[in-house]
Scaffold this active site. Structure first.
Site, PDB file in Angstrom:
ATOM      1  N   GLU A 275      27.685  27.342  57.308  1.00 29.75           N
ATOM      2  CA  GLU A 275      27.611  27.672  55.882  1.00 29.75           C
ATOM      3  C   GLU A 275      26.191  27.329  55.440  1.00 29.75           C
ATOM      4  OE1 GLU A 275      29.526  29.040  53.221  1.00 29.75           O
ATOM      5  OE2 GLU A 275      27.558  28.710  52.290  1.00 29.75           O
TER       6      GLU A 275
ATOM      7  N   CYS B 157      34.514  30.790  45.155  1.00 26.53           N
ATOM      8  CA  CYS B 157      35.617  30.322  44.316  1.00 26.53           C
ATOM      9  C   CYS B 157      35.351  28.928  43.763  1.00 26.53           C
ATOM     10  CB  CYS B 157      36.915  30.329  45.124  1.00 26.53           C
ATOM     11  SG  CYS B 157      38.282  29.599  44.229  1.00 26.53           S
TER      12      CYS B 157
ATOM     13  N   CYS C 220      36.060  30.966  40.580  1.00 28.84           N
ATOM     14  CA  CYS C 220      37.335  30.592  39.938  1.00 28.84           C
ATOM     15  C   CYS C 220      37.344  29.201  39.310  1.00 28.84           C
ATOM     16  CB  CYS C 220      38.458  30.618  40.970  1.00 28.84           C
ATOM     17  SG  CYS C 220      38.285  31.853  42.251  1.00 28.84           S
TER      18      CYS C 220
ATOM     19  N   LYS D 175      34.826  28.684  36.407  1.00 27.08           N
ATOM     20  CA  LYS D 175      35.271  29.616  35.354  1.00 27.08           C
ATOM     21  C   LYS D 175      36.473  29.056  34.591  1.00 27.08           C
ATOM     22  CE  LYS D 175      38.434  32.115  36.231  1.00 27.08           C
ATOM     23  NZ  LYS D 175      38.379  33.337  37.007  1.00 27.08           N
ATOM     24  N   LYS D 176      37.427  28.502  35.335  1.00 24.72           N
ATOM     25  CA  LYS D 176      38.619  27.958  34.664  1.00 24.72           C
ATOM     26  C   LYS D 176      38.229  26.749  33.818  1.00 24.72           C
ATOM     27  CE  LYS D 176      43.244  27.853  34.242  1.00 24.72           C
ATOM     28  NZ  LYS D 176      44.292  27.370  35.143  1.00 24.72           N
TER      29      LYS D 176
ATOM     30  N   ALA E  13      24.169  31.953  60.077  1.00 27.76           N
ATOM     31  CA  ALA E  13      24.493  32.331  61.451  1.00 27.76           C
ATOM     32  C   ALA E  13      24.639  33.838  61.496  1.00 27.76           C
ATOM     33  CB  ALA E  13      25.791  31.658  61.897  1.00 27.76           C
TER      34      ALA E  13
ATOM     35  N   TYR F 134      37.192  41.912  35.423  1.00 26.07           N
ATOM     36  CA  TYR F 134      37.559  40.500  35.297  1.00 26.07           C
ATOM     37  C   TYR F 134      36.401  39.658  34.759  1.00 26.07           C
ATOM     38  CZ  TYR F 134      41.405  40.915  38.809  1.00 26.07           C
ATOM     39  OH  TYR F 134      42.526  41.224  39.511  1.00 26.07           O
TER      40      TYR F 134
ATOM     41  N   GLU G 157      36.238  37.764  31.217  1.00 22.47           N
ATOM     42  CA  GLU G 157      36.471  36.316  31.228  1.00 22.47           C
ATOM     43  C   GLU G 157      35.304  35.593  30.567  1.00 22.47           C
ATOM     44  OE1 GLU G 157      39.432  35.826  35.095  1.00 22.47           O
ATOM     45  OE2 GLU G 157      37.300  35.425  35.380  1.00 22.47           O
TER      46      GLU G 157
ATOM     47  N   GLY H  21      30.942  44.523  39.377  1.00 17.65           N
ATOM     48  CA  GLY H  21      31.565  44.538  40.698  1.00 17.65           C
ATOM     49  C   GLY H  21      30.834  43.683  41.713  1.00 17.65           C
TER      50      GLY H  21
ATOM     51  N   HIS I  74      64.673  27.261  26.830  1.00 19.44           N
ATOM     52  CA  HIS I  74      64.416  27.463  25.403  1.00 19.44           C
ATOM     53  C   HIS I  74      63.842  26.202  24.776  1.00 19.44           C
ATOM     54  CE1 HIS I  74      64.970  29.391  21.569  1.00 19.44           C
ATOM     55  NE2 HIS I  74      65.536  28.298  21.111  1.00 19.44           N
TER      56      HIS I  74
ATOM     57  N   GLU J  19      60.934  32.633  28.375  1.00 21.66           N
ATOM     58  CA  GLU J  19      62.358  32.995  28.340  1.00 21.66           C
ATOM     59  C   GLU J  19      62.544  34.483  28.051  1.00 21.66           C
ATOM     60  OE1 GLU J  19      64.769  31.462  24.926  1.00 21.66           O
ATOM     61  OE2 GLU J  19      62.854  30.658  24.244  1.00 21.66           O
TER      62      GLU J  19
HETATM   63  P1  NDP Z   1      35.504  44.628  38.604  1.00 18.31           P
HETATM   64  O1  NDP Z   1      35.636  45.558  39.722  1.00 18.31           O
HETATM   65  O2  NDP Z   1      36.700  43.927  38.074  1.00 18.31           O
HETATM   66  O3  NDP Z   1      34.825  45.377  37.377  1.00 18.31           O
HETATM   67  C1  NDP Z   1      33.596  46.032  37.534  1.00 18.31           C
HETATM   68  C2  NDP Z   1      33.165  46.617  36.212  1.00 18.31           C
HETATM   69  O4  NDP Z   1      31.870  47.174  36.376  1.00 18.31           O
HETATM   70  C3  NDP Z   1      34.063  47.742  35.736  1.00 18.31           C
HETATM   71  O5  NDP Z   1      34.100  47.717  34.335  1.00 18.31           O
HETATM   72  C4  NDP Z   1      33.322  48.979  36.244  1.00 18.31           C
HETATM   73  O6  NDP Z   1      33.553  50.119  35.490  1.00 18.31           O
HETATM   74  C5  NDP Z   1      31.894  48.544  36.058  1.00 18.31           C
HETATM   75  N1  NDP Z   1      30.945  49.248  36.918  1.00 18.31           N
HETATM   76  C6  NDP Z   1      30.993  49.365  38.262  1.00 18.31           C
HETATM   77  N2  NDP Z   1      29.923  50.069  38.706  1.00 18.31           N
HETATM   78  C7  NDP Z   1      29.205  50.406  37.622  1.00 18.31           C
HETATM   79  C8  NDP Z   1      28.006  51.155  37.428  1.00 18.31           C
HETATM   80  N3  NDP Z   1      27.347  51.674  38.458  1.00 18.31           N
HETATM   81  N4  NDP Z   1      27.548  51.310  36.173  1.00 18.31           N
HETATM   82  C9  NDP Z   1      28.231  50.781  35.141  1.00 18.31           C
HETATM   83  N5  NDP Z   1      29.367  50.077  35.243  1.00 18.31           N
HETATM   84  C10 NDP Z   1      29.852  49.882  36.472  1.00 18.31           C
HETATM   85  O7  NDP Z   1      34.375  43.589  39.054  1.00 18.31           O
HETATM   86  P2  NDP Z   1      33.914  42.181  38.527  1.00 18.31           P
HETATM   87  O8  NDP Z   1      32.457  42.123  38.797  1.00 18.31           O
HETATM   88  O9  NDP Z   1      34.398  41.911  37.151  1.00 18.31           O
HETATM   89  O10 NDP Z   1      34.698  41.207  39.508  1.00 18.31           O
HETATM   90  C11 NDP Z   1      34.538  41.371  40.909  1.00 18.31           C
HETATM   91  C12 NDP Z   1      35.797  40.996  41.628  1.00 18.31           C
HETATM   92  O11 NDP Z   1      35.920  39.595  41.634  1.00 18.31           O
HETATM   93  C13 NDP Z   1      37.102  41.488  41.016  1.00 18.31           C
HETATM   94  O12 NDP Z   1      37.428  42.792  41.381  1.00 18.31           O
HETATM   95  C14 NDP Z   1      38.077  40.502  41.548  1.00 18.31           C
HETATM   96  O13 NDP Z   1      38.454  40.901  42.828  1.00 18.31           O
HETATM   97  C15 NDP Z   1      37.279  39.228  41.633  1.00 18.31           C
HETATM   98  N6  NDP Z   1      37.545  38.337  40.497  1.00 18.31           N
HETATM   99  C16 NDP Z   1      38.814  37.890  40.269  1.00 18.31           C
HETATM  100  C17 NDP Z   1      39.060  37.061  39.209  1.00 18.31           C
HETATM  101  C18 NDP Z   1      40.455  36.606  38.963  1.00 18.31           C
HETATM  102  O14 NDP Z   1      41.303  36.749  39.838  1.00 18.31           O
HETATM  103  N7  NDP Z   1      40.748  36.039  37.797  1.00 18.31           N
HETATM  104  C19 NDP Z   1      38.020  36.608  38.318  1.00 18.31           C
HETATM  105  C20 NDP Z   1      36.723  37.141  38.634  1.00 18.31           C
HETATM  106  C21 NDP Z   1      36.510  37.970  39.685  1.00 18.31           C
HETATM  107  P3  NDP Z   1      34.833  51.063  35.712  1.00 18.31           P
HETATM  108  O15 NDP Z   1      36.014  50.311  35.222  1.00 18.31           O
HETATM  109  O16 NDP Z   1      34.509  52.258  34.887  1.00 18.31           O
HETATM  110  O17 NDP Z   1      34.880  51.339  37.179  1.00 18.31           O
END
Ligand code: NDP
Length: 462
Positions: free
Chosen positions: A35, A43, A48, A51-52, A115, A179, A183, A263, A437, A442
C-alpha cells in the site's frame, strides 16, 4: 523450499485487499500486501468514514434549530471547521492504525510502497526488489474523475481534497448529482456554505427510485441547496476572492471551491496488467469471473477496480470469498443481488432491490405500496420534512422486489430490510411482522393498502 516467495500478494490496502489478506493468512497462506498511501483505503481515509463523521457534524445545525420546539433555548451556536478536520484526522489515523495492527497480527508482511505486476506470478516493488507469488490480488480501488473537460477544471477539487480544506468554503459549487455531490451538498449547506449543484440531467441521482429522487430534491432545496439541472460549467477562472464558474446557460457563479463529483474510474493503469494478459474493459475495469479471477488464472481482482457494485462491503465480501476459495477450500461465487446501500444526505436514502421503474420493465405485474408522512420529531420542531417509504412487490408471487426509504436513519433501517430481502420475504410476511411502536420503521410492516398496480407495458391500475 517453496516454489514462490509468498502464496498471496495483495496490491492495495483498502477494504477489499485487507480483508482478503487477513482471511488468506488465517487459512495459513504466506501473505504480503503493498500500500503506497495509508492503510484503510478510500473508505476509511477519504470516503465513507470521514463523510459519515461530517454528516454527523452537519446535523447538529438541524438539532439546534429544532430544539426550541421542544422547550430548549440554545445560545447562538458557532462552528469550527479546523476542529472538525482535526477530530476527523484523529479518528481516521486511529482506524488506519488498527488496520495496520490487524494485518501484522495476522502475519501479513506489509510493504509501504507501490507495486506492479511484471508476470503472472511476479510483482515488482517501487522500493526495488521483486516478489514471486502463487496468486496476486489487485485491490487498488478507484479514483475520482473530474469532468467536464473545460478550461480551469484543474482548479476544482475532488472528494479526496474536500475533507482537509485549509479554509472552510463559504460558497461551494458541486458538479454532478450522484452520491458524492449530494452528500457533500447536504453536509456543507448545514455547516454554513451557500451550495449550488449543477448537473447535466433533469433529475438528481440517476438510477434511484423516482420517489426517492423527488423527495430528496425537495429536502435539499429545503436545506438551502440551489439545484441547477441541465446546467454544466463551461469555464472556471480565478477572481479576486475565489473562483468564477461560467455556466452553459450564460450565467456565472462566484464560489470559494468547486467540487467535481462526476464519478470514479477503476485504478488499473500503471500496474502492468495488460502487459501480462489481464483484460480490462473499456472503462479500465479488470474483467473477472464470479470468483473474482481475471483472464490470467493467477491474478485476481476485487472491489472498485473491477467496477461491479462499487461499495465497501461488496469489496470486503469479494475479497473474503476469494481468499476462502484460494486457500480455504470453499468455492462460493459472489452474489451481487439485493445489496442494500445508503446515501448519507440529510435525510438519508436507504435502498435495496429493484426500483419501481426497474421492476415495471422486468415483471408482468408490479404492486407498489407507498407512504409519505411528517416524522414525529418534525411536528414539534415545525420542520417541513417528509419521510417517504416504498415497497415494490411482484404482483404474481407476492415477493418483495425492492424497498426504498427517504428519512432519518434510512441507512440503519435498510440494513435490516436487507435481511428480509436476502431470504426472499413476501409482502404478506412483511405484513405479518408486528410493528415496533412508535417508530418510523413500523410503516414498513403496516403499509396494507396498495397504492398502485402496474401490468407490464400498461399504465397504472389499482
Ligand atoms: P456517481 O456515478 O454516483 O455520479 C456521477 C455524477 O456525475 C452523475 O450526476 C453524472 O451524471 C455526472 N457525470 C458523469 N460524467 C459526467 C460528465 N462527463 N459531465 C458532467 N457530468 C458527469 O459518482 P460519484 O462521483 O458521486 O460517486 C462515485 C461512486 O462512489 C458511486 O457510484 C458509488 O459507487 C460510490 N459512493 C458510494 C457512497 C455510498 O454508498 N453512500 C458514497 C459516495 C460514493 P448523470 O447522472 O447524468 O450520468
Amino acid at each position: 523450499m517453496a516454489e514462490h516467495d509468498v502464496d498471496f500478494f495483495v496490491i492495495g490496502g483498502g477494504s477489499g485487499g485487507v480483508r482478503a489478506a487477513r482471511i488468506a493468512a488465517g487459512h495459513g497462506a504466506r501473505v504480503a500486501l503493498a500500500e503506497n498511501y495509508r492503510l484503510g483505503g478510500t473508505c476509511v481515509v477519504r470516503g465513507c468514514v470521514p463523510k459519515k463523521l461530517y454528516a454527523y457534524a452537519s446535523r447538529f445545525a438541524d438539532d439546534f434549530a429544532d430544539a426550541a420546539g421542544f422547550g430548549w433555548s440554545v445560545p447562538q451556536a458557532t462552528f469550527s471547521w479546523p476542529t472538525l478536520v482535526a477530530a476527523k484526522e484523529r479518528e481516521v489515523s486511529r482506524l488506519s492504525d488498527i488496520y495496520h495492527t490487524n494485518l501484522v497480527k495476522s502475519g501479513v508482511e506489509i510493504h509501504a510502497c507501490r507495486a506492479s505486476v511484471v508476470g503472472p506470478n511476479l510483482v515488482r516493488l517501487s522500493t526495488g526488489g521483486q516478489v514471486t507469488a502463487k496468486h496476486i490480488l489487485i485491490a487498488t480501488g478507484s479514483r475520482p474523475e473530474q469532468h467536464p473537460e473545460i478550461p480551469g477544471i484543474d482548479r476544482s477539487i475532488s472528494s479526496n481534497e474536500i475533507f482537509d480544506l485549509p479554509v472552510f468554503p463559504k460558497r461551494l459549487l458541486a458538479i454532478g448529482s450522484g452520491y458524492i455531490a449530494l452528500e457533500f451538498a447536504s453536509v456543507f449547506a448545514r455547516l454554513g456554505s451557500a451550495v449550488t449543484v449543477v448537473f447535466r440531467s433533469d433529475e438528481i441521482l440517476r438510477g434511484f427510485d423516482g420517489d426517492m429522487r423527488d423527495g430528496l430534491t425537495g429536502a435539499l432545496k429545503e436545506a438551502g441547496v440551489v439545484l441547477r439541472p441541465r446546467t454544466l460549467p463551461t469555464r472556471i477562472e480565478p477572481v479576486a476572492d475565489g473562483l468564477r464558474v461560467h455556466l452553459d446557460d450564460g450565467t456565472a457563479v462566484d464560489v470559494d471551491q468547486v467540487l467535481a463529483a462526476t464519478g470514479r474510474a477503476p485504478a488499473s493503469r500503471g500496474l502492468g496488467l495488460e502487459e501480462v494478459g489481464v483484460k480490462l474493459d473499456r472503462f479500465g475495469a479488470i474483467e473477472v469471473d464470479r470468483f473474482s479471477t481475471s483472464t490470467v488464472p493467477s491474478i485476481h481482482a476485487v472491489g472498485d477496480v473491477t467496477n461491479r457494485v462499487n461499495l465497501t462491503p461488496v469489496a470486503i465480501r469479494e475479497g473474503h470469498l476469494l481468499a476462502d476459495m484460494l486457500f480455504g477450500g470453499r468455492d462460493r461465487a459472489m452474489n451481487h443481488d439485493n445489496v442494500a446501500s445508503a446515501v448519507f444526505t440529510t435525510p438519508e436514502i436507504g435502498t435495496v432491490g429493484l426500483t419501481e421503474e426497474e421492476a415495471r420493465v422486468r415483471f408482468d405485474l408490479v404492486d407498489v405500496y407507498k407512504t409519505s408522512f411528517r416524522p414525529m420529531k418534525a411536528v414539534l420542531s415545525g420542520r417541513a420534512e417528509r419521510t417517504v417509504m416504498k415497497i415494490v412487490v411482484d404482483g404474481v408471487t407476492d415477493r418483495v422486489l425492492g424497498v426504498h426509504i427517504l428519512g432519518h436513519d434510512a441507512g440503519e433501517m435498510i440494513q435490516l430490510v436487507g435481511i428480509a430481502m436476502h431470504v426472499g420475504a413476501t409482502k404478506t410476511q412483511f405484513d405479518e411482522t408486528i410493528a415496533v411502536h412508535p417508530t418510523a420503521a413500523e410503516e414498513l410492516v403496516t403499509m396494507r393498502t396498495r397504492t398502485a398496480r402496474y401490468a407490464k407495458g400498461a399504465g397504472p391500475g389499482v
